[in-house]
Design an enzyme around this catalytic site. Sequence first.
Site, PDB file in Angstrom:
ATOM      1  N   HIS A 128      31.178 -15.186   4.441  1.00 35.44           N
ATOM      2  CA  HIS A 128      29.996 -14.326   4.352  1.00 35.44           C
ATOM      3  C   HIS A 128      28.895 -14.894   5.238  1.00 35.44           C
ATOM      4  CE1 HIS A 128      27.134 -11.510   3.024  1.00 35.44           C
ATOM      5  NE2 HIS A 128      27.346 -11.524   1.713  1.00 35.44           N
ATOM      6  N   HIS A 138      23.430 -10.618   5.667  1.00 34.56           N
ATOM      7  CA  HIS A 138      22.449 -10.256   4.640  1.00 34.56           C
ATOM      8  C   HIS A 138      21.402 -11.326   4.335  1.00 34.56           C
ATOM      9  CE1 HIS A 138      25.844  -7.462   2.959  1.00 34.56           C
ATOM     10  NE2 HIS A 138      25.487  -7.178   4.199  1.00 34.56           N
ATOM     11  N   TYR A 186      21.889 -14.571   3.930  1.00 35.49           N
ATOM     12  CA  TYR A 186      22.367 -15.725   3.183  1.00 35.49           C
ATOM     13  C   TYR A 186      22.526 -16.926   4.131  1.00 35.49           C
ATOM     14  CZ  TYR A 186      22.954 -12.366  -0.557  1.00 35.49           C
ATOM     15  OH  TYR A 186      22.709 -11.404  -1.518  1.00 35.49           O
TER      16      TYR A 186
END
Length: 379
Positions: A171, A174, A176
Site C-alpha cells: 500500500h 492515500h 499513508y
Amino acid sequence: MTSADITALLKPFDDGSHHLRNRIVMAPMTRRFSPGGVPGPDVAAYYARRASSVGLIITEGVLIDHPSAGSDPDVPHLYGDRALAGWRQVTDAVHEAGGRIAAQLWHVGLARDPEGPLYPGYPALSPSGIDGAGRPAGTAATSEQLAGIRDAYARSAAAARDAGFDGVEVHGAHGYFLDLFLWEATNRRDDEFGGSLEARVRYPASVVAAVRDAVGPDFPIIFRFSQWKNGFWDARIARTPEELGRFLGLLAQAGVDAFHPSTRRFWLPGFEGSDLTLAGWTRRLSGLPTIAVGGLGVPPRPEDPGTVLPENVPPTERVADAAAAIGAGEFDLMAVGRALLTDPDWVTELQEDRIGEMTAYRKPDEDYLDGAARGGAIG
C-alpha cells in the site's frame, strides 16, 4: 436486464504467470473486525463468500510487523502465531471457494495515534515530520527506523506467503507511510530518500525490493498508488505522463508485477489534455497488468456531471464503461469495493444477468455496516 456488453469484464485473465477467473477484483476495504489483530472465522466467512465469484480478493489493510505501523487493535496484522493461524483459515476458505487472495501490507504513517492501545508512546513516523499542509506532524523517521520498517515489510510479506496468500499488495497510496515519501509536500528529506522524483521513489522501491527478496521471484507483488491523498484531493506525485513513467519504471525494476492506481472515479482522465485514465496511462507506460478502481457500482458524488438521486442509481453504474475500457486494452482488471460489501453475490448476479436481484449500495449506518462486513445476513 442490461443491454450493455460486459463480456470483457467477465473473461478470464491470464498473462502467462497469473490466472484469474474474471477481471473483477475485490478492492481492499478497512473493516476493524479482527480483535487483537487476529482474523477469526467471521473474517474467513466474509472473504470466502465473495471468493466464489470474483477473480481476485485484495484484503483490507493488514498491519506490518513494526510498532509504528498502526494504532487500532481491531485492524488485523501479519505477525504472531495467532494472527497467522487466523489468516491461514482465511486463505484456506478462499481457496476452497475457488478464489485467489492477496494481502495488503499497510503502514498508516501519520494516521497512527501515538497514544493508542498499540505500542503507546511510540511516535507516528513520516519522512519529514510534517503533513501535507507543511505543519509539524509526527516524527521524521531516522535511517535506522527506515531500515527496521523495510525489514518489517519483508517479514510480513514472507509471513503472508507462508499463510497461503497468492500475492501481496504494497500500500503506497492515500497519504499513508510510503506515499508520504512519494509526495513532495510531505517529503523534505535531504538524504538519499528526498529531493528529485527518483529520490522520493527510492525508499518505497527499496521496500518493494526487500519484499521481492523475501518472497522469491514468482510470488506476485502489486503496488497501490494514488495521486490524491486523504484531505488533499488535488495532490499529485506525477504531474505529467513522463513523470509517471519514471515513477512506474523504478518500481517495476524493484520487483512490482502489477499496479493498482487508486482514483475516486476510474473513468476520468489521468492528465489534463488527455482522455486516457490514470489506469490507462499506467498500463501504457509500464506494460504491466493494471487494476483500475474508483466508483464502480456506487452512486455518483454530488459534484459529478449528471448526478441523480442515489435511490435511482442502478447497481451496475459504470459497469459498461469498465468493460469497454478492458476490451480496448486500456487496463486489465477492475476493482469493486462498496458494491461487493453490500451485495456479496454482485458478480454472480452480473454474470447471470440477474440485475433486478442486485442490492444497490447505500451509505451504511453503523448497524448496517456491521451486518455487511461481518458476513451476516447481508454479507
